[in-house]
Scaffold this active site. Structure first.
Site, short mmCIF file in Angstrom:
data_model
loop_
_atom_site.label_atom_id
_atom_site.label_comp_id
_atom_site.label_asym_id
_atom_site.label_seq_id
_atom_site.Cartn_x
_atom_site.Cartn_y
_atom_site.Cartn_z
N VAL A 11 12.10 12.58 -8.23
CA VAL A 11 12.83 11.30 -8.29
C VAL A 11 13.56 11.13 -9.63
O VAL A 11 14.74 10.76 -9.67
CB VAL A 11 11.86 10.12 -8.04
N VAL A 115 8.69 2.03 -1.09
CA VAL A 115 8.44 2.06 0.36
C VAL A 115 9.74 2.43 1.07
O VAL A 115 10.76 1.76 0.91
CB VAL A 115 7.95 0.70 0.90
N GLY A 117 11.59 5.25 0.75
CA GLY A 117 12.54 6.14 0.06
C GLY A 117 13.89 5.47 -0.11
O GLY A 117 14.06 4.54 -0.89
N ILE A 119 15.59 3.74 2.17
CA ILE A 119 15.86 2.60 3.05
C ILE A 119 15.78 1.31 2.23
O ILE A 119 14.88 1.15 1.42
CB ILE A 119 14.82 2.51 4.18
N GLY A 170 9.93 18.97 -1.21
CA GLY A 170 9.78 17.88 -2.17
C GLY A 170 9.43 16.55 -1.54
O GLY A 170 9.57 15.50 -2.17
N GLU A 173 3.44 14.37 -1.83
CA GLU A 173 2.93 13.98 -3.14
C GLU A 173 2.32 15.22 -3.81
O GLU A 173 2.05 16.22 -3.16
CB GLU A 173 1.84 12.92 -2.99
N ASP A 184 -0.92 7.28 1.12
CA ASP A 184 0.42 6.87 0.73
C ASP A 184 0.92 5.74 1.66
O ASP A 184 1.46 4.73 1.20
CB ASP A 184 1.35 8.10 0.82
N LYS A 188 1.74 1.72 0.99
CA LYS A 188 3.02 1.13 1.38
C LYS A 188 2.85 -0.09 2.29
O LYS A 188 3.61 -1.05 2.18
CB LYS A 188 3.89 2.20 2.05
N GLY A 285 12.28 12.33 -0.54
CA GLY A 285 13.30 13.28 -1.00
C GLY A 285 14.02 12.74 -2.23
O GLY A 285 14.00 11.54 -2.50
N1 HSE Z 1 5.17 11.59 -0.17
C1 HSE Z 1 5.95 10.49 0.25
C2 HSE Z 1 6.38 10.72 1.70
C3 HSE Z 1 7.15 10.35 -0.64
O1 HSE Z 1 6.21 11.83 2.19
O2 HSE Z 1 6.84 9.78 2.33
C4 HSE Z 1 7.91 9.08 -0.46
O3 HSE Z 1 7.12 7.97 -0.74
#
Ligand code: HSE
Length: 369
Positions: A11, A115, A117, A119, A170, A173, A184, A188, A285
Site C-alpha cells: 500500500v 474496508v 480496498g 471501494i 499481494g 496479509e 481480517d 472489517k 491490491g
Molecule cells: N488481505 C486483505 C484482503 C487486504 O485480502 O482483502 C485488503 O484488506
C-alpha cells in the site's frame, strides 16, 4: 500538505506512486524497513524522524499489524498530526481509544481503505447515515478468501495452490491466517458496523469462522446443489438488537455474491430509505487500496474527520437461527445428508460458533438459500 509515510510495502509504495504527480500533497519522509532510495523523500528506519518533524502535518500509516502501528499512530496523534490509515486491525482494535483521542485533539482521522480496498465503502456509509438509518451491513470483504474460493469453484484448484497465488499477487496479509481464518473480515465488519450504527460493539461477542478447512469435495457438494461458498460478514441492527458475525456462507449460484470473481469485494448496506445498495470493486491490491488512501488525504484538505461520532458500547446477540452445512462429527439434528457431510436443522449462530470452537477441524458453512 506535508506527509510522513509509515510503511513502504504494497500500500505504501502505491500511495507514493500516486502522489508523485500531485503538487498539493507531498510525502517528505518515509519510515520503513526496506532499503529504498527515493528521489524526493527522506527514507529512514527511525520513526522519531517523522514524529519530531513539526513541518509534517499528516501521517499515513500503511504498515499493517497492531504493533508498532498502534504506538506510532498514537504518538503522532499526541503530537497533533492528522492520520490516514489503511489498517483495519488497528482501527477495529483501538476504536475506543483512537476515536475519542482524535476528537479531543481536534484531529482528522480517516481509514476508508481499511474496508473494501478501492471501494468507496466507509465514505458512502458516512454519506448514507446523513439521511437514513442503516439496518444492515456486510458481504464479501476479503479479497484473498474470495480469490481462493472463486478459483476453487471455477477451476477446481486446490486450496493451497490458490492461497500461494493470492500471496504472490499481494492480496494476502503478512500472516495469511488473518485472511483465511476470517480475522481480517472480522475487523472489517466490526469497523463497518460501528460506523454504520454509531456504536462501539463488544468485539469479544462477534464470532468468526474461516475457510481454511474447506476441501475440494465440499466445493463439489455445493455445486451439485446449485450453491457457491463465500466468506460473508453480517452486521445487523434491528429493534435495538445487534447481530454480528463472520462465516462461510452458501449462496445460490445465480446471486450477485456467488458471481464475485478474483480479489473483488461486494459489500452491501440496507437502509430504511434506500433499501439494498451494494458496492463492488477490488478489495485488495496495491493501487486500488492506495486510491482510497489518497481519497482520504483529499478529504482531509476539505476538513473531514471520522465518519460518525464515537458511539456507546453495545452487546451483540446472535440468537438468530440458520441451517448449516457441516462436514465433521455433528451430533445434533440433521435435515439432510450430502455425501459425507450433513445439513442441520435450525441452529442459532451463537450455538454453531460454540460448536466450531470445540471442533476446529470441521468445515461449517451457513446456508442462505
Ligand atoms: N488481505 C486483505 C484482503 C487486504 O485480502 O482483502 C485488503 O484488506
Amino acid at each position: 500538505m506535508r506527509i510522513g509515510l509509515l510503511g513502504f510495502g504494497v500500500v505504501g509504495r502505491g500511495v507514493y506512486d500516486i502522489l508523485a504527480s500531485r503538487e498539493d500533497m507531498k510525502i517528505v519522509k518515509v519510515c520503513c524497513l526496506e532499503d529504498v532510495t527515493l528521489p524526493d523523500a527522506e527514507v529512514t528506519k527511525d520513526f522519531q524522524r517523522i514524529l519530531q518533524d513539526d513541518t509534517i502535518d499528516t501521517v499515513i500509516e500503511a504498515m499493517g499489524g497492531l504493533h508498532p502501528a498502534y504506538e506510532f499512530v498514537r504518538a503522532c496523534m499526541e503530537a497533533g498530526k492528522n492520520i490516514v490509515t489503511s489498517n483495519k486491525a488497528l482501527v477495529a482494535s483501538y476504536y475506543d481509544e483512537l476515536l475519542p483521542l482524535a476528537a479531543e485533539k481536534g484531529l482528522s482521522f480517516r481509514c476508508t481503505a481499511a474496508v473494501g480496498g478501492g471501494i468507496g465503502w466507509l465514505s458512502e456509509v458516512e454519506r448514507s447515515r446523513r439521511v437514513q438509518t442503516i439496518t444492515q451491513v456486510g458481504g464479501i470483504m476479503n479479497g484473498t478468501c474470495n480469490y481462493i474460493l472463486d478459483n476453487m469453484t471455477r477451476k477446481g484448484l486446490d486450496y493451497n495452490v490458490v492461497l500461494k497465488e493470492a500471496q504472490a499477487l499481494g492480496y494476502a496479509e503478512a500472516n495469511p491466517s488473518t485472511d483465511v481464518d476470517g480475522i481480517d473480515t472480522w475487523h472489517k465488519v466490526i469497523l463497518s458496523s460501528n460506523i454504520a450504527f454509531g456504536v462501539s460493539l463488544n468485539r469479544d461477542q462477534v464470532p468468526v469462522a474461516g475457510i481454511s478447512k474447506i476441501a475440494a469435495s465440499d466445493v463439489e457438494n455445493f455445486k451439485a446443489h446449485g450453491l457457491v461458498c463465500k466468506l460473508i460478514s453480517t452486521g445487523k441492527c434491528e429493534n435495538g438488537k445487534y447481530s454480528v458475525y463472520v462465516q462461510p456462507t452458501l449462496v445460490k449460484a445465480d446471486t450477485l455474491e456467488a458471481n464475485v470473481p478474483m480479489n473483488y469485494n461486494l459489500i452491501t448496506l440496507y437502509g430504511e430509505t434506500s433499501g439494498r445498495m451494494s458496492f463492488y470493486g477490488q478489495g485488495a491490491g496495491r493501487y486500488p487500496t492506495a486510491y482510497n488512501v489518497v481519497q482520504d488525504l483529499v478529504d482531509l484538505t476539505e476538513g473531514k474527520g471520522f465518519y460518525s461520532v464515537y458511539g456507546p458500547a453495545v452487546d451483540v446477540d446472535n440468537s438468530e437461527e440458520l441451517t448449516w452445512y457441516v462436514r465433521g462429527s455433528w451430533q445434533g439434528d440433521v435435515a439432510e445428508n450430502w455425501g459425507g457431510a450433513v445439513v442441520t436443522k435450525a441452529v442459532s449462530v451463537s450455538e454453531m460458533h460454540a460448536w466450531i470452537k470445540q471442533n476446529p477441524d470441521a468445515f461449517v458453512a451457513a446456508i442462505r438459500a
